[in-house]
Design an enzyme around this catalytic site. Structure first.
Site, mmCIF file in Angstrom:
data_model
loop_
_atom_site.group_PDB
_atom_site.id
_atom_site.type_symbol
_atom_site.label_atom_id
_atom_site.label_comp_id
_atom_site.label_asym_id
_atom_site.label_seq_id
_atom_site.Cartn_x
_atom_site.Cartn_y
_atom_site.Cartn_z
ATOM 1 N N CYS A 49 47.777 -17.236 -85.011
ATOM 2 C CA CYS A 49 47.101 -17.467 -86.186
ATOM 3 C C CYS A 49 46.602 -16.021 -86.664
ATOM 4 O O CYS A 49 46.344 -15.668 -87.921
ATOM 5 C CB CYS A 49 46.093 -18.486 -86.481
ATOM 6 S SG CYS A 49 46.669 -19.932 -86.094
ATOM 7 N N ASN A 72 46.094 -25.806 -91.990
ATOM 8 C CA ASN A 72 46.213 -24.488 -91.186
ATOM 9 C C ASN A 72 47.984 -24.346 -91.085
ATOM 10 O O ASN A 72 48.551 -24.633 -90.414
ATOM 11 C CB ASN A 72 45.673 -24.946 -90.040
ATOM 12 C CG ASN A 72 45.413 -23.686 -88.978
ATOM 13 O OD1 ASN A 72 46.164 -22.666 -89.441
ATOM 14 N ND2 ASN A 72 45.009 -23.526 -87.968
ATOM 15 N N HIS A 109 41.077 -16.810 -92.156
ATOM 16 C CA HIS A 109 41.994 -17.458 -91.610
ATOM 17 C C HIS A 109 41.641 -19.064 -92.087
ATOM 18 O O HIS A 109 40.520 -19.501 -91.764
ATOM 19 C CB HIS A 109 42.058 -17.369 -90.124
ATOM 20 C CG HIS A 109 43.235 -18.675 -89.700
ATOM 21 N ND1 HIS A 109 44.224 -18.749 -90.199
ATOM 22 C CD2 HIS A 109 42.971 -19.527 -88.674
ATOM 23 C CE1 HIS A 109 44.972 -19.934 -89.552
ATOM 24 N NE2 HIS A 109 44.121 -20.348 -88.421
HETATM 25 N N1 COA Z 1 40.780 -38.966 -86.874
HETATM 26 C C1 COA Z 1 39.498 -39.697 -86.542
HETATM 27 N N2 COA Z 1 39.044 -39.336 -85.395
HETATM 28 C C2 COA Z 1 39.433 -38.164 -84.600
HETATM 29 C C3 COA Z 1 40.740 -37.448 -85.188
HETATM 30 C C4 COA Z 1 41.174 -37.802 -86.197
HETATM 31 N N3 COA Z 1 42.254 -37.059 -86.951
HETATM 32 N N4 COA Z 1 40.628 -36.547 -84.264
HETATM 33 C C5 COA Z 1 39.851 -36.564 -83.158
HETATM 34 N N5 COA Z 1 39.157 -37.864 -83.559
HETATM 35 C C6 COA Z 1 37.936 -38.372 -82.746
HETATM 36 C C7 COA Z 1 37.948 -38.042 -81.291
HETATM 37 O O1 COA Z 1 38.980 -38.675 -80.426
HETATM 38 C C8 COA Z 1 36.597 -38.211 -80.829
HETATM 39 O O2 COA Z 1 36.394 -39.689 -80.603
HETATM 40 P P1 COA Z 1 35.558 -39.887 -79.430
HETATM 41 O O3 COA Z 1 34.139 -39.521 -79.709
HETATM 42 O O4 COA Z 1 35.810 -41.159 -79.545
HETATM 43 O O5 COA Z 1 35.916 -39.369 -78.047
HETATM 44 C C9 COA Z 1 35.935 -37.804 -81.962
HETATM 45 O O6 COA Z 1 36.697 -37.847 -83.214
HETATM 46 C C10 COA Z 1 35.260 -36.420 -82.189
HETATM 47 O O7 COA Z 1 35.957 -35.517 -81.715
HETATM 48 P P2 COA Z 1 35.690 -33.863 -81.660
HETATM 49 O O8 COA Z 1 36.837 -33.132 -81.004
HETATM 50 O O9 COA Z 1 34.248 -33.818 -80.921
HETATM 51 O O10 COA Z 1 35.349 -33.647 -82.905
HETATM 52 P P3 COA Z 1 34.794 -32.357 -83.829
HETATM 53 O O11 COA Z 1 33.949 -32.703 -84.589
HETATM 54 O O12 COA Z 1 34.924 -31.174 -82.759
HETATM 55 O O13 COA Z 1 36.203 -32.130 -84.830
HETATM 56 C C11 COA Z 1 37.972 -30.494 -84.923
HETATM 57 C C12 COA Z 1 37.334 -31.850 -84.291
HETATM 58 C C13 COA Z 1 39.333 -30.366 -84.276
HETATM 59 C C14 COA Z 1 38.209 -30.699 -86.356
HETATM 60 C C15 COA Z 1 36.930 -29.248 -84.559
HETATM 61 O O14 COA Z 1 36.758 -29.232 -83.268
HETATM 62 C C16 COA Z 1 37.536 -27.997 -85.172
HETATM 63 O O15 COA Z 1 37.843 -27.849 -86.113
HETATM 64 N N6 COA Z 1 38.196 -27.038 -84.119
HETATM 65 C C17 COA Z 1 38.488 -25.927 -84.402
HETATM 66 C C18 COA Z 1 40.122 -26.196 -84.534
HETATM 67 C C19 COA Z 1 41.067 -25.108 -84.949
HETATM 68 O O16 COA Z 1 40.672 -24.447 -86.057
HETATM 69 N N7 COA Z 1 42.148 -24.732 -84.404
HETATM 70 C C20 COA Z 1 43.154 -23.860 -84.992
HETATM 71 C C21 COA Z 1 43.054 -22.725 -84.305
HETATM 72 S S1 COA Z 1 43.819 -21.556 -85.053
#
Ligand code: COA
Length: 317
Positions: free
Chosen positions: A108, A272, A242
């Protein structure tokens, strides 16, 4: 170097959060609160090379040049249907250019790495015009049965023409080797001689680790390009980050003491799109006449690797 043209292209299929919730255990509410994404555009009937060509032609036209005037094509791409040849080589034929071509995989952050390479080529002294095109289809990488990654991405292409001139003021790139937070493995083809226990997996991501790395690295990269350019955070008219996640953009914005006024975004409509996200947003702002000559801008990106980078420039169109 300076920017003399921008272009972008998106696939025709719009996929809403509600559409994802028909086959994944997710909801519009979850996706919007955690990421800010409402819809994304996904490749269906198109091919990535068509989007790359469309974005490039728009940028070439705006720069007032022809494809044979290009001295180099740098394409930022993580995956497409070809392993080889490079997408930039395919694109050269589609555009009717005849310059050297190379792809880079900076995930990215690829746009910033490509700009930095172009800057070095200009400093070598024999370049007039370089096409940097970022073309990405992360939806080819995700497992569509997994809600933790598939809801985050969209496809697209963004391009800029760089010409000899004075626009870019400072760069800061960093790489922290990390194969845990964000990766995808390609399995070895079995042969009569070699059989390896390798997974052939989709994209794997530790969301919270990526979130923290993204915020910390973006903040330090941005502060460094401001320092190198001798300006303050408040002097910047447009911060183009980004477009991965609205919460990451908002967090960086708050730590920089800024407001939504100078942090434009379109992640809500495209998701993204990997390295294409900044040039796509740049083209949108340019075409909407939101950028004025002489305005100060910062680009900042992060991605798998873990690669990060930022640059500071003055708008020159
Ligand atoms: N819909 C519903 N629930 C979801 C889900 C979805 N699409 N994806 C994950 N969950 C659930 C998980 O399974 C977890 O459930 P659990 O507590 O029962 O295990 C819960 O939501 C929380 O997951 P978590 O990973 O802690 O969520 P979060 O608040 O960290 O948000 C992201 C997840 C991915 C949105 C966040 O971590 C993020 O933005 N990270 C950066 C990602 C990024 O930018 N990537 C690209 C890099 S170039």
């Amino acid at each position: 170097m300076k920017i003399t043209g921008t272009g972008s292209a998106s696939p025709s299929l719009t996929v809403s959060n509600e559409m994802l919730a028909t086959f994944l255990d997710t909801s519009d509410e979850w996706i919007q609160t955690r990421t800010g994404i409402k819809t994304r555009q996904i490749i269906s009937t198109e091919q990535l090379k068509d989007l790359a060509a469309e974005a490039s032609i728009i940028a070439i036209d705006e720069a007032g040049i022809k494809a044979p005037d290009l001295d180099y094509i740098i394409c930022s791409n993580t995956v497409n249907e070809y392993v080889t040849p490079a997408l930039s080589c395919i694109l050269q034929g589609m555009l009717g250019a005849n310059c050297p071509c190379i792809d880079l995989n900076g995930a990215c952050s690829g746009f910033i790495y490509a700009l930095d390479m172009a800057d070095a080529l200009f400093k070598r002294g024999n370049m007039e015009h370089i096409l940097v095109v970022c073309a990405e289809e992360p939806t080819r990488m995700v497992d569509w049965t997994r809600r933790d990654t598939s809801v985050l991405f969209g496809d697209g292409a963004g391009a800029v023409i760089l010409s000899k001139g004075e626009g870019f003021k400072s760069f800061k790139l960093s790489t922290i080797s990390n194969t845990e937070a964000l990766y995808q493995i390609r399995k070895l083809q079995d042969s009569p001689f070699v059989k390896k226990e390798e997974e052939d997996g989709a994209l794997v991501m530790k969301g919270q680790d990526v979130f923290k790395l993204a915020v910390n690295c973006s903040l330090s990269d941005i502060k460094e390009v401001l320092r190198l350019a001798g300006i303050k955070a408040d002097d910047v008219d447009h911060y183009l980050l980004h477009q991965a996640n609205m919460r990451i953009i908002d967090t960086v914005m708050r730590y920089m003491g800024q407001t939504k006024r100078n942090f434009p975004h379109n992640v809500e409509r495209y998701g993204n799109t990997s390295s294409a996200s900044i040039p796509m947003l740049l083209d949108e702002l340019n075409k909407k006449r939101k950028l004025k000559t002489g305005q100060k801008m910062v680009f900042s990106a992060f991605g798998a690797g873990f690669t990060t980078g930022a640059c500071m420039l003055e708008w020159t169109i």
